[in-house]
Design an enzyme around this catalytic site. Structure first.
Site, short mmCIF file in Angstrom:
data_model
loop_
_atom_site.label_atom_id
_atom_site.label_comp_id
_atom_site.label_asym_id
_atom_site.label_seq_id
_atom_site.Cartn_x
_atom_site.Cartn_y
_atom_site.Cartn_z
N GLU A 55 -3.30 -39.41 15.50
CA GLU A 55 -3.84 -40.47 16.38
C GLU A 55 -5.30 -40.77 16.00
O GLU A 55 -5.71 -41.93 15.95
CB GLU A 55 -3.73 -40.04 17.85
CG GLU A 55 -2.27 -40.01 18.32
CD GLU A 55 -2.12 -40.01 19.83
OE1 GLU A 55 -2.99 -39.44 20.52
OE2 GLU A 55 -1.12 -40.58 20.33
N ASP B 223 -2.46 -25.57 29.61
CA ASP B 223 -2.81 -25.09 28.26
C ASP B 223 -3.31 -23.66 28.24
O ASP B 223 -3.40 -23.05 27.17
CB ASP B 223 -3.94 -25.97 27.68
CG ASP B 223 -3.44 -27.25 27.07
OD1 ASP B 223 -2.28 -27.60 27.31
OD2 ASP B 223 -4.23 -27.89 26.35
C1 FAD Z 1 -7.01 -35.52 21.50
C2 FAD Z 1 -5.84 -35.07 22.38
C3 FAD Z 1 -4.74 -35.91 22.57
C4 FAD Z 1 -3.69 -35.50 23.39
N1 FAD Z 1 -2.63 -36.35 23.59
C5 FAD Z 1 -1.66 -36.01 24.45
C6 FAD Z 1 -0.60 -36.91 24.75
O1 FAD Z 1 -0.53 -38.01 24.21
N2 FAD Z 1 0.35 -36.52 25.65
C7 FAD Z 1 0.29 -35.30 26.27
O2 FAD Z 1 1.18 -35.00 27.10
N3 FAD Z 1 -0.69 -34.43 26.01
C8 FAD Z 1 -1.67 -34.74 25.12
N4 FAD Z 1 -2.68 -33.87 24.85
C9 FAD Z 1 -2.64 -32.53 25.47
C10 FAD Z 1 -3.12 -32.56 26.91
O3 FAD Z 1 -4.31 -33.30 27.02
C11 FAD Z 1 -3.34 -31.12 27.39
O4 FAD Z 1 -2.13 -30.43 27.24
C12 FAD Z 1 -3.78 -31.10 28.85
O5 FAD Z 1 -5.06 -31.67 28.98
C13 FAD Z 1 -3.82 -29.68 29.39
O6 FAD Z 1 -4.18 -29.73 30.73
P1 FAD Z 1 -4.89 -28.49 31.41
O7 FAD Z 1 -5.11 -28.86 32.83
O8 FAD Z 1 -4.15 -27.25 31.10
O9 FAD Z 1 -6.28 -28.36 30.67
P2 FAD Z 1 -7.48 -29.42 30.61
O10 FAD Z 1 -7.00 -30.79 30.82
O11 FAD Z 1 -8.20 -29.10 29.34
O12 FAD Z 1 -8.39 -28.99 31.83
C14 FAD Z 1 -9.09 -27.77 31.84
C15 FAD Z 1 -10.25 -27.91 32.78
O13 FAD Z 1 -10.86 -26.62 32.93
C16 FAD Z 1 -12.26 -26.76 32.92
N5 FAD Z 1 -12.82 -25.48 32.48
C17 FAD Z 1 -12.61 -24.85 31.31
N6 FAD Z 1 -13.24 -23.66 31.28
C18 FAD Z 1 -13.86 -23.54 32.48
C19 FAD Z 1 -14.69 -22.54 33.05
N7 FAD Z 1 -14.96 -21.40 32.38
N8 FAD Z 1 -15.19 -22.74 34.28
C20 FAD Z 1 -14.90 -23.88 34.96
N9 FAD Z 1 -14.13 -24.86 34.46
C21 FAD Z 1 -13.60 -24.69 33.24
C22 FAD Z 1 -12.52 -27.91 31.95
O14 FAD Z 1 -13.77 -28.53 32.21
C23 FAD Z 1 -11.34 -28.83 32.26
O15 FAD Z 1 -11.65 -29.77 33.26
C24 FAD Z 1 -3.73 -34.24 24.03
C25 FAD Z 1 -4.85 -33.41 23.83
C26 FAD Z 1 -5.89 -33.82 23.02
C27 FAD Z 1 -7.08 -32.92 22.84
#
Ligand code: FAD
Length: 435
Positions: A174, A304
């Site tokens: 992408e 994640d």
């Molecule tokens: C460039 C890119 C493109 C993507 N495209 C797609 C797509 O098209 N379709 C799809 O389904 N998925 C896609 N993904 C994957 C998807 O974005 C992730 O799987 C998703 O964001 C995971 O969600 P999460 O809530 O587990 O983590 P995140 O969304 O990363 O949220 C984690 C949160 O924890 C916070 N945090 C971290 N450490 C700490 C700490 N120590 N103290 C306090 N806060 C903290 C961060 O600030 C963040 O807000 C993509 C990822 C990337 C990087």
């Protein structure tokens, strides 16, 4: 009085897809109160970060205020601070400023960070793409090298305009497609005095196929779509070292560049190592089928940040849809526990995966079937999928306007260098090394 005493406290770390979905679902119950902790005061939409980096979208299109998400919700407290350690036995977290938060339930959803696999110089010199801040840094770098080369055309010979993307998964594909579009359509128009035709976009992967997680014939489709945009593919080639002015490859060659985008792998964010919980592949926390952690009552790990078992005896991929659904499921399990009912195993509803390859091509995989989409249909389908996942009506409306503008004018509308390039480009150093 009794009702107040029985209210359970849920501490959630991470306001991404997983943490936010969990908090939203729990907020509807009057049997719990929630403290949502994130190091930022916003929710970031990772799938669109590459569009922020390539100036198609602005920061407020991809980041929405966490406080605004819970306006008027009296059982939710949002705290902006970085959690530096967790004690899963007491379900307590400690923040960088020394505060502690203890819950009846602890939900860890701290997401991912780049995994450089020990590649020399990558941490210092490459640009990962997992946060708004990282996307802004990359945008500043891309704009800075074009501005610098516009003043000093000799820099083009030093590879100033070359952009190297590492990783042939959805992120790398992408990014490479979007960067190629920006170079081909926006930069050629905005820098008429610059030899933009000498800019090269490379995509490097040590594997032999792009989009390996997609069905086989999507691999060739992605390669053809990128090559049509002029992206040079170097497959079966590893990155040995990332230097400030070039990237060294496993085949003994090197590419002069100041911009190496790292989409080469991800791992659990730093907190995992200080969580006191069992870790597995990618440093992620090992969870049971119900998303709780064995031996630590009241502790759930999702998105994640977790290795979530799948029905196929493997783990689920790191995807926004997995994260969001695991957040909702965790909330259900917590409410079941509060009601004295059993937890249930997480069932992931797989709606398929999709990757956009620039502005006019996309590939989607639903089950074992692969669908190629071209032109406006691709653009519209991609928008539909992402708009559904986006948080907040305002962000959706603004993003729609920017997308439409970008699609129909073939330009990246946010070409504003509004923060300095922190990447210390030392062009003199580059000259002496290249000489
Ligand atoms: C460039 C890119 C493109 C993507 N495209 C797609 C797509 O098209 N379709 C799809 O389904 N998925 C896609 N993904 C994957 C998807 O974005 C992730 O799987 C998703 O964001 C995971 O969600 P999460 O809530 O587990 O983590 P995140 O969304 O990363 O949220 C984690 C949160 O924890 C916070 N945090 C971290 N450490 C700490 C700490 N120590 N103290 C306090 N806060 C903290 C961060 O600030 C963040 O807000 C993509 C990822 C990337 C990087």
């Amino acid at each position: 009085m009794n009702a107040t005493v029985s209210i359970k406290h849920v501490v959630i770390v991470g306001g991404g897809f997983a943490g936010l979905a969990c908090a939203r679902k729990l907020a509807k119950s009057n049997e719990v109160r929630i403290t949502l902790i994130d190091k930022n005061n916003y929710n970031q939409f990772q799938p669109l970060l590459y569009q922020l980096a390539t100036a198609v979208l602005g920061t407020d299109d991809v980041a929405t205020s966490l406080r605004e998400s819970f306006l008027g919700q009296t059982n939710v407290a949002v705290k902006m601070c970085e959690v530096t350690a967790a004690d899963p036995k007491t379900r307590t977290v400690t923040t960088r400023d020394g505060m502690t938060y203890q819950g009846d339930f602890l939900v860890l959803a701290a997401g991912s960070q780049a995994n450089f696999f020990g590649t020399a110089g990558a941490r210092e010199n490459a640009f990962p793409l997992y946060s708004v801040e990282e996307a802004q840094r990359l945008r500043s770098r891309i704009l800075s090298v074009f501005e610098d080369a516009d003043r000093e055309p000799k820099l083009v010979e030093q590879g100033a305009l070359n952009i190297v993307v590492v990783g042939g998964g959805p992120t790398g594909v992408e990014v490479a497609g979007a960067v190629a579009d920006v170079v081909n359509h926006t930069m050629t128009r905005e820098y008429p005095d610059l030899a933009v035709q000498n800019a090269r976009v490379y995509l490097i992967d040590h594997g032999h196929a792009l989009l390996a997680a997609f069905p086989v014939d999507a691999h060739d489709y992605a390669a053809r779509a990128l090559q049509r945009k002029g992206v040079q593919l170097k497959l079966g080639t590893g990155v040995k070292e990332v230097r400030p002015d070039r990237v060294l490859l496993s085949d003994g060659t090197s590419i002069p560049t100041r911009t190496v985008v790292w989409g080469g792998g991800l791992m659990a964010s730093r907190l995992a190592a200080d969580s006191g919980l069992p870790r597995g592949r990618g440093g992620r926390i090992e969870v049971g089928a119900d998303l709780s952690v064995e031996g630590f009552p009241g502790v759930y790990v999702l998105g994640d940040f977790a290795n979530i078992p799948s029905a196929e005896d493997d783990t689920l991929p790191q995807l926004g849809s997995v994260a969001q659904q695991s957040g909702v499921w965790t909330a259900k399990n917590i409410l079941a526990e509060v009601a004295g009912k059993p937890r249930t195993p997480f069932h992931y509803h797989d709606k398929g995966i999709m990757a956009m390859i620039g502005r006019d091509a996309a590939v989607a995989a639903v089950g074992k079937k692969r669908h190629e989409l071209e032109g406006f249909i691709a653009f519209a389908a991609w928008i539909g999928v992402h708009a559904l996942l986006m948080n907040g009506v305002r962000a959706k409306v603004e993003a729609f306007i920017d997308w439409a503008w970008s699609y129909f004018t073939k330009s990246a509308p946010i070409q504003v260098l509004d923060r300095g390039d922190e990447g210390q480009i030392d062009w003199d150093e580059g000259k002496s090394k290249a000489a």
